[in-house]
Design a protein around this motif. Structure first.
Motif, PDB file in Angstrom:
ATOM      1  N   VAL A 108      53.979  59.775   9.075  1.00 21.43           N
ATOM      2  CA  VAL A 108      54.365  59.544  10.462  1.00 21.43           C
ATOM      3  C   VAL A 108      53.403  58.533  11.074  1.00 21.43           C
ATOM      4  O   VAL A 108      52.195  58.779  11.148  1.00 21.43           O
ATOM      5  CB  VAL A 108      54.362  60.848  11.279  1.00 21.43           C
ATOM      6  CG1 VAL A 108      54.708  60.566  12.740  1.00 21.43           C
ATOM      7  CG2 VAL A 108      55.356  61.847  10.679  1.00 21.43           C
ATOM      8  N   TYR A 109      53.959  57.394  11.500  1.00 19.15           N
ATOM      9  CA  TYR A 109      53.164  56.340  12.118  1.00 19.15           C
ATOM     10  C   TYR A 109      53.624  56.117  13.554  1.00 19.15           C
ATOM     11  O   TYR A 109      54.801  56.302  13.878  1.00 19.15           O
ATOM     12  CB  TYR A 109      53.322  55.008  11.369  1.00 19.15           C
ATOM     13  CG  TYR A 109      52.808  55.005   9.948  1.00 19.15           C
ATOM     14  CD1 TYR A 109      51.442  54.948   9.688  1.00 19.15           C
ATOM     15  CD2 TYR A 109      53.690  55.025   8.871  1.00 19.15           C
ATOM     16  CE1 TYR A 109      50.963  54.922   8.383  1.00 19.15           C
ATOM     17  CE2 TYR A 109      53.217  55.003   7.565  1.00 19.15           C
ATOM     18  CZ  TYR A 109      51.863  54.950   7.322  1.00 19.15           C
ATOM     19  OH  TYR A 109      51.387  54.927   6.043  1.00 19.15           O
ATOM     20  N   TYR A 110      52.700  55.686  14.379  1.00 12.95           N
ATOM     21  CA  TYR A 110      53.005  55.162  15.704  1.00 12.95           C
ATOM     22  C   TYR A 110      52.318  53.805  15.788  1.00 12.95           C
ATOM     23  O   TYR A 110      51.187  53.641  15.325  1.00 12.95           O
ATOM     24  CB  TYR A 110      52.489  56.093  16.811  1.00 12.95           C
ATOM     25  CG  TYR A 110      53.162  57.446  16.821  1.00 12.95           C
ATOM     26  CD1 TYR A 110      54.334  57.646  17.547  1.00 12.95           C
ATOM     27  CD2 TYR A 110      52.639  58.514  16.089  1.00 12.95           C
ATOM     28  CE1 TYR A 110      54.968  58.888  17.556  1.00 12.95           C
ATOM     29  CE2 TYR A 110      53.262  59.754  16.085  1.00 12.95           C
ATOM     30  CZ  TYR A 110      54.427  59.931  16.820  1.00 12.95           C
ATOM     31  OH  TYR A 110      55.054  61.156  16.815  1.00 12.95           O
ATOM     32  N   GLN A 111      53.012  52.838  16.359  1.00 15.06           N
ATOM     33  CA  GLN A 111      52.449  51.492  16.399  1.00 15.06           C
ATOM     34  C   GLN A 111      52.610  50.891  17.782  1.00 15.06           C
ATOM     35  O   GLN A 111      53.681  50.967  18.394  1.00 15.06           O
ATOM     36  CB  GLN A 111      53.135  50.597  15.354  1.00 15.06           C
ATOM     37  CG  GLN A 111      52.529  49.204  15.260  1.00 15.06           C
ATOM     38  CD  GLN A 111      53.001  48.428  14.035  1.00 15.06           C
ATOM     39  OE1 GLN A 111      53.606  48.987  13.123  1.00 15.06           O
ATOM     40  NE2 GLN A 111      52.726  47.139  14.010  1.00 15.06           N
ATOM     41  N   GLN A 112      51.540  50.282  18.281  1.00 17.07           N
ATOM     42  CA  GLN A 112      51.552  49.502  19.518  1.00 17.07           C
ATOM     43  C   GLN A 112      51.016  48.123  19.174  1.00 17.07           C
ATOM     44  O   GLN A 112      49.843  47.987  18.814  1.00 17.07           O
ATOM     45  CB  GLN A 112      50.669  50.140  20.597  1.00 17.07           C
ATOM     46  CG  GLN A 112      51.175  51.453  21.141  1.00 17.07           C
ATOM     47  CD  GLN A 112      50.258  51.986  22.223  1.00 17.07           C
ATOM     48  OE1 GLN A 112      49.184  51.465  22.476  1.00 17.07           O
ATOM     49  NE2 GLN A 112      50.695  53.044  22.893  1.00 17.07           N
ATOM     50  N   GLY A 113      51.858  47.112  19.257  1.00 15.16           N
ATOM     51  CA  GLY A 113      51.421  45.787  18.833  1.00 15.16           C
ATOM     52  C   GLY A 113      51.012  45.840  17.380  1.00 15.16           C
ATOM     53  O   GLY A 113      51.795  46.218  16.515  1.00 15.16           O
ATOM     54  N   ASP A 114      49.756  45.488  17.074  1.00 14.51           N
ATOM     55  CA  ASP A 114      49.255  45.561  15.711  1.00 14.51           C
ATOM     56  C   ASP A 114      48.369  46.789  15.489  1.00 14.51           C
ATOM     57  O   ASP A 114      47.759  46.922  14.426  1.00 14.51           O
ATOM     58  CB  ASP A 114      48.459  44.292  15.371  1.00 14.51           C
ATOM     59  CG  ASP A 114      49.377  43.102  15.155  1.00 14.51           C
ATOM     60  OD1 ASP A 114      50.534  43.306  14.745  1.00 14.51           O
ATOM     61  OD2 ASP A 114      48.942  41.959  15.402  1.00 14.51           O
ATOM     62  N   LEU A 115      48.271  47.672  16.484  1.00  9.04           N
ATOM     63  CA  LEU A 115      47.507  48.901  16.328  1.00  9.04           C
ATOM     64  C   LEU A 115      48.397  49.953  15.676  1.00  9.04           C
ATOM     65  O   LEU A 115      49.483  50.255  16.162  1.00  9.04           O
ATOM     66  CB  LEU A 115      47.015  49.411  17.690  1.00  9.04           C
ATOM     67  CG  LEU A 115      46.326  50.781  17.669  1.00  9.04           C
ATOM     68  CD1 LEU A 115      44.992  50.706  16.937  1.00  9.04           C
ATOM     69  CD2 LEU A 115      46.132  51.302  19.092  1.00  9.04           C
ATOM     70  N   ILE A 116      47.941  50.517  14.570  1.00  6.96           N
ATOM     71  CA  ILE A 116      48.725  51.496  13.812  1.00  6.96           C
ATOM     72  C   ILE A 116      47.979  52.830  13.805  1.00  6.96           C
ATOM     73  O   ILE A 116      46.791  52.897  13.466  1.00  6.96           O
ATOM     74  CB  ILE A 116      48.953  51.027  12.368  1.00  6.96           C
ATOM     75  CG1 ILE A 116      49.732  49.699  12.357  1.00  6.96           C
ATOM     76  CG2 ILE A 116      49.714  52.092  11.573  1.00  6.96           C
ATOM     77  CD1 ILE A 116      49.775  49.047  10.992  1.00  6.96           C
ATOM     78  N   GLY A 141      42.686  60.007  29.101  1.00  5.18           N
ATOM     79  CA  GLY A 141      42.887  59.132  27.960  1.00  5.18           C
ATOM     80  C   GLY A 141      41.572  58.634  27.390  1.00  5.18           C
ATOM     81  O   GLY A 141      40.512  58.759  28.010  1.00  5.18           O
ATOM     82  N   ILE A 142      41.630  58.073  26.184  1.00  5.54           N
ATOM     83  CA  ILE A 142      40.464  57.504  25.518  1.00  5.54           C
ATOM     84  C   ILE A 142      40.789  56.080  25.123  1.00  5.54           C
ATOM     85  O   ILE A 142      41.810  55.825  24.467  1.00  5.54           O
ATOM     86  CB  ILE A 142      40.073  58.324  24.271  1.00  5.54           C
ATOM     87  CG1 ILE A 142      39.678  59.750  24.685  1.00  5.54           C
ATOM     88  CG2 ILE A 142      38.948  57.655  23.511  1.00  5.54           C
ATOM     89  CD1 ILE A 142      39.405  60.658  23.513  1.00  5.54           C
ATOM     90  N   SER A 143      39.950  55.144  25.519  1.00 10.88           N
ATOM     91  CA  SER A 143      40.180  53.737  25.203  1.00 10.88           C
ATOM     92  C   SER A 143      39.935  53.476  23.721  1.00 10.88           C
ATOM     93  O   SER A 143      38.930  53.905  23.151  1.00 10.88           O
ATOM     94  CB  SER A 143      39.263  52.846  26.042  1.00 10.88           C
ATOM     95  OG  SER A 143      39.380  51.502  25.622  1.00 10.88           O
ATOM     96  N   LEU A 144      40.889  52.768  23.091  1.00 11.38           N
ATOM     97  CA  LEU A 144      40.754  52.373  21.693  1.00 11.38           C
ATOM     98  C   LEU A 144      40.387  50.903  21.554  1.00 11.38           C
ATOM     99  O   LEU A 144      40.299  50.377  20.451  1.00 11.38           O
ATOM    100  CB  LEU A 144      42.071  52.645  20.940  1.00 11.38           C
ATOM    101  CG  LEU A 144      42.544  54.098  20.932  1.00 11.38           C
ATOM    102  CD1 LEU A 144      43.866  54.215  20.196  1.00 11.38           C
ATOM    103  CD2 LEU A 144      41.505  55.005  20.288  1.00 11.38           C
ATOM    104  N   GLY A 145      40.195  50.232  22.696  1.00 14.45           N
ATOM    105  CA  GLY A 145      39.851  48.815  22.675  1.00 14.45           C
ATOM    106  C   GLY A 145      41.082  47.928  22.730  1.00 14.45           C
ATOM    107  O   GLY A 145      42.203  48.350  22.408  1.00 14.45           O
ATOM    108  N   ASN A 146      40.871  46.690  23.177  1.00 17.39           N
ATOM    109  CA  ASN A 146      41.950  45.698  23.262  1.00 17.39           C
ATOM    110  C   ASN A 146      43.137  46.179  24.100  1.00 17.39           C
ATOM    111  O   ASN A 146      44.293  45.843  23.813  1.00 17.39           O
ATOM    112  CB  ASN A 146      42.443  45.305  21.868  1.00 17.39           C
ATOM    113  CG  ASN A 146      41.375  44.602  21.052  1.00 17.39           C
ATOM    114  OD1 ASN A 146      40.610  43.803  21.589  1.00 17.39           O
ATOM    115  ND2 ASN A 146      41.308  44.906  19.762  1.00 17.39           N
ATOM    116  N   GLY A 147      42.849  46.997  25.115  1.00 14.82           N
ATOM    117  CA  GLY A 147      43.902  47.441  26.014  1.00 14.82           C
ATOM    118  C   GLY A 147      44.655  48.673  25.566  1.00 14.82           C
ATOM    119  O   GLY A 147      45.541  49.162  26.281  1.00 14.82           O
TER     120      GLY A 147
END
Length: 236
Positions: A189-197, A220-226
């Protein structure tokens, strides 16, 4: 096969190519794509050995990225030919949606045509001050774009081109929606936002690295790059 059905078939094939390229890129990125190739491959008069065609991990990553991007070029090209083959003069059509779809597809196709690996926007003089948009589908602002390196941010990304192909099939060629397909669920099970997987796991892997990150006011927790990951919603 008449012209309409031919163009519908080409659009569906291009969309399928994009979906397959996306699956290949995801598998390569996550390390689940086998890179096996023949020990020896003969075709006609030519023969190559494994060492001549084998891929390193870096080569596979780059090839998968290029495969997905070239699939968006294929979709844009199929969209352009479908519109040209259906509408007599799409550039001057009375329906603004036709004009916008045609111009966006044409600009994207043209950007790739002269240098597929390093596409550059080549905007016609009469389009350089214009904005072409299909609401909730795709948007290309041609102002100050001529001569710039091609970038997904200029048009909304690969899913925008997929949406453009769907729009042309359904709203210009009158494609009838097919019955919903029964497809097997993915093994992972994957979720993807832009190139973040993100991949769903049952437990934290033993080799996972702990990262300290401050919690945002909304939890929320920031993962970087928005990118921000948020706790799952509850029904309390």
């Amino acid at each position: 096969m008449d012209d309409r059905n031919m163009h519908l078939a080409h659009l569906r094939a291009a969309e399928g190519q994009f979906r397959r390229a996306t699956a290949a890129r995801l598998a390569v990125t996550m390390g689940h794509q086998p890179l096996d190739l023949p020990i020896q491959w003969s075709h006609g008069k030519h023969v190559v050995n494994y060492s001549q065609i084998a891929l390193t991990k870096d080569e596979a990553d780059f090839a998968a990225w290029n495969l997905q991007r070239s699939a968006t070029f294929l979709m844009a090209s199929a969209v352009l030919e479908a519109i040209r083959g259906t509408i007599q003069n799409p550039k001057s059509d009375a329906d603004a949606r036709v004009v916008n779809a045609y111009q966006v597809a044409r600009m994207i196709r043209n950007a790739f045509s002269h240098n597929p690996f390093n596409p550059v926007w080549n905007i016609d003089q009469d389009c350089r001050g214009k904005l072409f948009e299909l609401q909730n589908v795709i948007r290309l602002d041609c102002r100050e774009l001529h001569g710039k390196a091609f970038d997904w941010r200029h048009y909304g990304g690969p899913l925008a081109i997929l949406a453009l192909s769907n729009f042309v099939r359904q709203n210009i060629l009158g494609d009838v929606s097919e019955p919903e397909k029964i497809v097997p669920m993915p093994q992972r099970v994957y979720y993807q936002q832009g190139d973040l997987i993100l991949m769903q796991v049952d437990e934290i892997p033993a080799d996972a690295t702990r990262v300290e990150s401050a919690e945002l006011p909304d939890g929320g927790i920031s993962l970087g790059n928005g990118h921000v990951i948020c706790p799952a919603a509850t029904n309390d």
